[in-house]
Design an enzyme around this catalytic site. Structure first.
Site, short mmCIF file in Angstrom:
data_model
loop_
_atom_site.label_atom_id
_atom_site.label_comp_id
_atom_site.label_asym_id
_atom_site.label_seq_id
_atom_site.Cartn_x
_atom_site.Cartn_y
_atom_site.Cartn_z
N GLU A 69 0.82 -1.21 0.00
CA GLU A 69 0.00 0.00 0.00
C GLU A 69 0.86 1.26 0.00
O GLU A 69 1.81 1.39 0.76
CB GLU A 69 -0.92 0.02 1.22
CG GLU A 69 -1.87 1.22 1.21
CD GLU A 69 -2.99 1.09 2.21
OE1 GLU A 69 -3.94 1.89 2.12
OE2 GLU A 69 -2.91 0.22 3.10
N GLU B 192 -12.94 1.58 1.33
CA GLU B 192 -12.35 1.53 2.66
C GLU B 192 -12.67 2.85 3.36
O GLU B 192 -11.90 3.80 3.30
CB GLU B 192 -10.84 1.30 2.59
CG GLU B 192 -10.24 1.04 3.96
CD GLU B 192 -8.72 1.14 3.97
OE1 GLU B 192 -8.10 0.34 4.67
OE2 GLU B 192 -8.17 2.03 3.30
#
Length: 281
Positions: free
Chosen positions: A145, A239
């Site tokens: 990420e 998210e």
């Protein structure tokens, strides 16, 4: 294109029972749910995987490393612990029936050492490379990420993150790009997605305040066009973290309620994702 929702939207702690969340997500119409392995061990994985499957949902997973499992560490024992920790995470992912594991896996969350970024990036790539056989055997892809500057310094934009993924030299390692982080760090998020190309293995969405996509100022149609250009057909996972006042939200610096109701936020999100991303692939 598959549309998912992160279970953290509803969770008060990472160890909460996800079964009610699976039913809610399925009733709304999501294809799957992303679960954090911060609250799931091997002892619960098979049951949780079955609960999701019984709701007709696929799972995808996320995780993060602590300083004692730092892939960038000059200490070989700490790097070995990173490999062991990620190997276990891959095994849990497989046990859940998932095929994707992404998150803060190149360097620990909240650790900063900018003077040594070049050497740390090299060590991170070599450490992650040692997971190639583990990932291949499990049928799992690992996504590194890209985090904004306030959460980490090693992978603070897409270019840095893609460089580590490519240096890892594994077909099973790529990157996770997230609109929330790109909104802070990228001058041109769609260009970042295009440059990532087939290195992109996972994509997160929330608007600039971590709320419902399309409710703020982030340009999701431009991202959708970029995803179409690179032929991305994987997960689009919302998210969102919108509730203040619980332990999981404190981990993410959510100090006020971003949306009035998590379930309504999820309903609005799926409607928007279908409008914007359904014709990408």
């Amino acid at each position: 294109m598959k549309f998912g929702i992160h279970a953290g939207l509803w969770m008060k702690t990472w160890a909460d029972d996800p079964a009610p969340i699976f039913k809610t997500a399925a009733d709304i119409g999501f294809d799957g749910v992303e679960v954090s392995l911060l609250g799931i061990g091997m002892d619960r994985a098979e049951l949780i995987g079955k609960q999701a499957a019984d709701c007709g949902l696929e799972l995808t997973c996320s995780t993060g490393l602590g300083p004692d499992a730092d892939p960038t560490s000059p200490d070989a024992d700490v790097r070995a612990n990173a490999v062991a920790t990620l190997t276990e995470a891959v095994a849990i992912t497989q046990k859940l029936g998932a095929r994707g594991l992404a998150g803060v896996v190149a360097a620990p969350w909240g650790v900063f050492d900018p003077a040594n970024k070049i050497a740390r990036a090299e060590r991170a790539a070599k450490t992650l490379n040692s997971l190639d056989d583990v990932l291949a055997d499990a049928g799992v892809k690992l996504g590194i990420e890209a985090l904004n500057r306030f959460e980490g310094d090693l992978t603070s934009n897409a270019a840095e993150t893609c460089a580590i993924a490519r240096a890892a030299g594994s077909d099973h390692i790529g990157v996770l790009l997230d609109s929330f982080h790109m909104n802070i760090e990228e001058k041109d998020p769609p260009a970042a997605l295009r440059a990532a190309g087939d290195t992109l293995v996972h994509y997160h969405v929330s608007d600039n305040d971590r709320g419902v996509p399309g409710s703020g100022r982030y340009d999701f149609p431009a991202d959708a066009a970029a995803l179409r250009d690179i032929g991305y057909d994987g997960w689009v996972v919302a998210e969102m973290f919108v509730m203040a006042g619980n332990p999981a939200s404190a981990d993410l610096n959510i100090w006020r309620d971003i949306e009035p109701d998590p379930t309504q936020a999820a309903i609005q999100t799926l409607k928007y994702l279908r409008e914007v991303f359904d014709h990408v692939s």
